[in-house]
Write a protein that holds these residues in place. Structure first.
Motif, PDB file in Angstrom:
ATOM      1  N   TYR A 177       0.814  -1.226   0.000  1.00  0.00           N
ATOM      2  CA  TYR A 177       0.000   0.000   0.000  1.00  0.00           C
ATOM      3  C   TYR A 177       0.843   1.270   0.000  1.00  0.00           C
ATOM      4  N   ALA A 178       2.150   1.139  -0.200  1.00  0.00           N
ATOM      5  CA  ALA A 178       3.043   2.303  -0.187  1.00  0.00           C
ATOM      6  C   ALA A 178       2.610   3.420  -1.127  1.00  0.00           C
ATOM      7  N   PRO A 179       2.029   3.136  -2.314  1.00  0.00           N
ATOM      8  CA  PRO A 179       1.614   4.237  -3.197  1.00  0.00           C
ATOM      9  C   PRO A 179       0.559   5.156  -2.593  1.00  0.00           C
ATOM     10  N   TRP A 180      -0.128   4.716  -1.557  1.00  0.00           N
ATOM     11  CA  TRP A 180      -1.165   5.552  -0.937  1.00  0.00           C
ATOM     12  C   TRP A 180      -0.590   6.606  -0.001  1.00  0.00           C
ATOM     13  N   PHE A 181       0.747   6.586   0.220  1.00  0.00           N
ATOM     14  CA  PHE A 181       1.363   7.476   1.194  1.00  0.00           C
ATOM     15  C   PHE A 181       2.518   8.252   0.576  1.00  0.00           C
ATOM     16  N   MET A 182       2.860   9.385   1.196  1.00  0.00           N
ATOM     17  CA  MET A 182       3.987  10.205   0.768  1.00  0.00           C
ATOM     18  C   MET A 182       5.304   9.571   1.215  1.00  0.00           C
ATOM     19  N   ASN A 183       6.349   9.768   0.429  1.00  0.00           N
ATOM     20  CA  ASN A 183       7.678   9.230   0.726  1.00  0.00           C
ATOM     21  C   ASN A 183       8.654  10.337   1.118  1.00  0.00           C
ATOM     22  N   PHE A 184       9.693   9.952   1.840  1.00  0.00           N
ATOM     23  CA  PHE A 184      10.859  10.821   1.944  1.00  0.00           C
ATOM     24  C   PHE A 184      11.486  10.957   0.559  1.00  0.00           C
ATOM     25  N   ASN A 252      -7.060   7.157  -6.832  1.00  0.00           N
ATOM     26  CA  ASN A 252      -7.670   6.117  -7.659  1.00  0.00           C
ATOM     27  C   ASN A 252      -6.718   4.959  -7.959  1.00  0.00           C
ATOM     28  N   VAL A 253      -5.600   4.902  -7.229  1.00  0.00           N
ATOM     29  CA  VAL A 253      -4.676   3.780  -7.372  1.00  0.00           C
ATOM     30  C   VAL A 253      -5.246   2.580  -6.610  1.00  0.00           C
ATOM     31  N   SER A 254      -5.349   1.453  -7.313  1.00  0.00           N
ATOM     32  CA  SER A 254      -5.949   0.249  -6.728  1.00  0.00           C
ATOM     33  C   SER A 254      -4.876  -0.700  -6.203  1.00  0.00           C
ATOM     34  N   VAL A 255      -5.093  -1.192  -4.991  1.00  0.00           N
ATOM     35  CA  VAL A 255      -4.231  -2.212  -4.395  1.00  0.00           C
ATOM     36  C   VAL A 255      -5.135  -3.350  -3.923  1.00  0.00           C
ATOM     37  N   GLY A 257      -7.408  -4.860  -5.476  1.00  0.00           N
ATOM     38  CA  GLY A 257      -8.788  -4.692  -5.926  1.00  0.00           C
ATOM     39  C   GLY A 257      -9.556  -3.561  -5.263  1.00  0.00           C
ATOM     40  N   GLN A 258      -8.872  -2.685  -4.530  1.00  0.00           N
ATOM     41  CA  GLN A 258      -9.539  -1.571  -3.852  1.00  0.00           C
ATOM     42  C   GLN A 258      -8.714  -0.300  -4.023  1.00  0.00           C
ATOM     43  N   THR A 259      -9.353   0.779  -4.486  1.00  0.00           N
ATOM     44  CA  THR A 259      -8.644   2.050  -4.623  1.00  0.00           C
ATOM     45  C   THR A 259      -8.548   2.731  -3.263  1.00  0.00           C
ATOM     46  N   PHE A 260      -7.641   3.705  -3.189  1.00  0.00           N
ATOM     47  CA  PHE A 260      -7.499   4.458  -1.945  1.00  0.00           C
ATOM     48  C   PHE A 260      -8.817   5.125  -1.575  1.00  0.00           C
ATOM     49  N   ILE A 261      -9.477   5.791  -2.516  1.00  0.00           N
ATOM     50  CA  ILE A 261     -10.697   6.522  -2.177  1.00  0.00           C
ATOM     51  C   ILE A 261     -11.802   5.565  -1.734  1.00  0.00           C
ATOM     52  N   GLU A 262     -11.848   4.384  -2.276  1.00  0.00           N
ATOM     53  CA  GLU A 262     -12.830   3.389  -1.823  1.00  0.00           C
ATOM     54  C   GLU A 262     -12.558   2.981  -0.381  1.00  0.00           C
ATOM     55  N   TRP A 263     -11.304   2.701  -0.076  1.00  0.00           N
ATOM     56  CA  TRP A 263     -10.955   2.346   1.303  1.00  0.00           C
ATOM     57  C   TRP A 263     -11.214   3.515   2.242  1.00  0.00           C
ATOM     58  N   PHE A 264     -10.838   4.709   1.831  1.00  0.00           N
ATOM     59  CA  PHE A 264     -10.963   5.911   2.643  1.00  0.00           C
ATOM     60  C   PHE A 264     -12.423   6.155   3.030  1.00  0.00           C
ATOM     61  N   VAL A 265     -13.314   6.055   2.055  1.00  0.00           N
ATOM     62  CA  VAL A 265     -14.738   6.320   2.286  1.00  0.00           C
ATOM     63  C   VAL A 265     -15.417   5.153   2.998  1.00  0.00           C
TER      64      VAL A 265
END
Length: 435
Positions: A177-184, A252-255, A257-265
């Motif tokens: 799920y790293a793409p859902w978060f900001m990196n150093f 809208n990046v899916s991990v 089978g679930q996108t970030f916005i789907e998980w978030f909501v």
């Protein structure tokens, strides 16, 4: 009560001498007043300014800017009943909030700082792993059990991924799920000494490190922090304790089978610790991109953008993505019959998007003008928005909810200016310590 106060105020405006009909009997006042009111009300409305008296900012704005949250009303039935129009944001950092202390309030909100365990007190910061989300739900259950008609708001953060929330930690500690978060930045990942904040938690051997950006501006710590952890250190799984950041650009990046916005909501806001809980009426939603802090994320380390390798040219895309995510969340919350504290029209001097420091809208120095602007005005914004009205002198000004100084004036003024969705009470009172 509303009708009496409003009529009495109008009488004083039309007949300003001692607040009584000028050389007229009450019977004559009733007949003579009709034509004056017929002239006065359209004149007052026509000359109404778009800004409050003695205030350079329109409702919903302050010196930092204007609210960017959508204008939405609750789906629940409106009421003018006073004891169903109260709201408060209590907090106890050394344990749970006594449910007897909030008994009878219509709406109560609990911050993540509640029950965190400062000093030697037990709390979620000392638990292994941390369980802020679970204790928040337990606090809700205790509150509603003591006061069944009370509805409860709980804390969520729109930009920070706080690992003391189990639902967030499960994603942060899974590299998929790293793409859902900001990196150093790549430079800091290669050389930790370049960072302005610790990349690793050295209380553990070997140290716990993460390439995902995190700071410690408002985090529990060992032996001390914003919540005091137990030895050997703060436990949020396989990552260091800290404030991480969601990346709204990847909504809208899916991990799996679930996108970030789907998980978030559906889960972060919509799960059993949120919308899915019948005792939870909504959320206090904290922080934003580009509003509280025009140069980056709010309430983060001052070098956050630099440490993430981001410059001014990347900020507009992040802010645009954040605003889309925020609107999607707010609309989803309201569509499901819940609400968000942030959607109340507020006069918070610090954060128009937050409203955790509500002030009284009618001020002693401009009382009559405020009442005319907000109350004697059919087109008042208070008739069109859900309103948050703070007890004097205003939250975040040292107000003590157990020793209020202008209760009668605040209640009367609140009743005079309020619309169908309006709530009187306190927000954040300057710290998590008030009884």
């Amino acid at each position: 009560v509303n009708t009496y106060f409003a009529w009495d105020r109008l009488r004083q405006i039309v007949y300003p001498i001692n607040g009584k009909p000028n050389a007229m009997s009450s019977q004559r006042f009733g007949s003579a007043c009709r034509w004056k009111v017929a002239i006065f009300i359209p004149f007052l409305t026509a000359t109404m300014a778009s800004y409050p008296p003695d205030d350079p900012y329109a409702p919903g704005c302050n010196s930092h800017g204007c609210s960017t949250v959508p204008v939405l009303l609750p789906k629940w039935k409106s009421t003018y009943q006073m004891n169903k129009s109260t709201i408060i944001m209590p907090c106890n950092s050394s344990g749970s909030t006594d449910p007897q202390s909030t008994k009878g309030w219509a709406y109560v909100d609990f911050d993540w700082s509640n029950w965190k365990g400062t000093g030697n007190a037990d709390g979620w910061a000392k638990h292994k792993p941390m369980d802020c989300e679970e204790l928040m739900v337990k606090q809700v259950e205790m509150t509603v059990a003591a006061s069944p008609n009370t509805k409860v708001f709980v804390y969520r953060n729109m930009i920070k991924a706080l690992p003391w929330f189990t639902s967030v930690r499960e994603k942060l500690t899974n590299e998929d799920y790293a793409p859902w978060f900001m990196n150093f930045s790549k430079e800091i990942i290669a050389n930790h000494s370049l960072s302005h904040v610790p990349v690793c938690d050295n209380n553990y051997n070997p140290p716990l490190c993460s390439n995902l950006y995190h700071d410690q501006s408002q985090t529990p710590g060992y032996p001390h922090g914003d919540g005091d952890c137990a030895a050997p250190g703060c436990d949020v799984g396989s990552v260091p304790v800290g404030e991480y950041l969601f990346d709204p650009r990847n909504a809208n990046v899916s991990v799996h089978g679930q996108t970030f916005i789907e998980w978030f909501v559906d889960e972060y806001f919509g799960g059993a610790a949120g919308i899915g809980n019948d005792n939870i009426i909504g959320f206090y939603i904290d922080d934003d991109w580009g509003n509280m802090n025009k140069n980056g994320p709010s309430e983060m380390n001052a070098y956050a953008m630099q440490d993430m390798g981001l410059g001014p040219e990347e900020l507009p895309a992040i802010v645009t993505a954040y605003n889309w995510v925020a609107r999607t969340v707010y609309e989803s919350i309201v569509a499901k019959g819940k609400f968000a504290w942030d959607l109340f029209l507020n006069n918070d001097p610090n954060c128009a998007n937050c409203g955790d420091c509500p002030q009284p809208w009618v001020k002693p120095s401009t009382c009559a003008a405020d009442l005319r602007f907000y109350g004697c005005n059919a087109s008042s914004v208070f008739q069109q928005r859900a309103l948050l009205y703070g007890f004097s002198p205003g939250s975040c000004h040292g107000v003590n909810p157990s020793h209020l100084t202008m209760v009668e004036q605040d209640v009367a003024n609140f009743l005079l200016v309020r619309g169908p969705y309006a709530y009187l009470g306190n927000g954040w009172t300057g710290g998590c310590a008030r009884s």
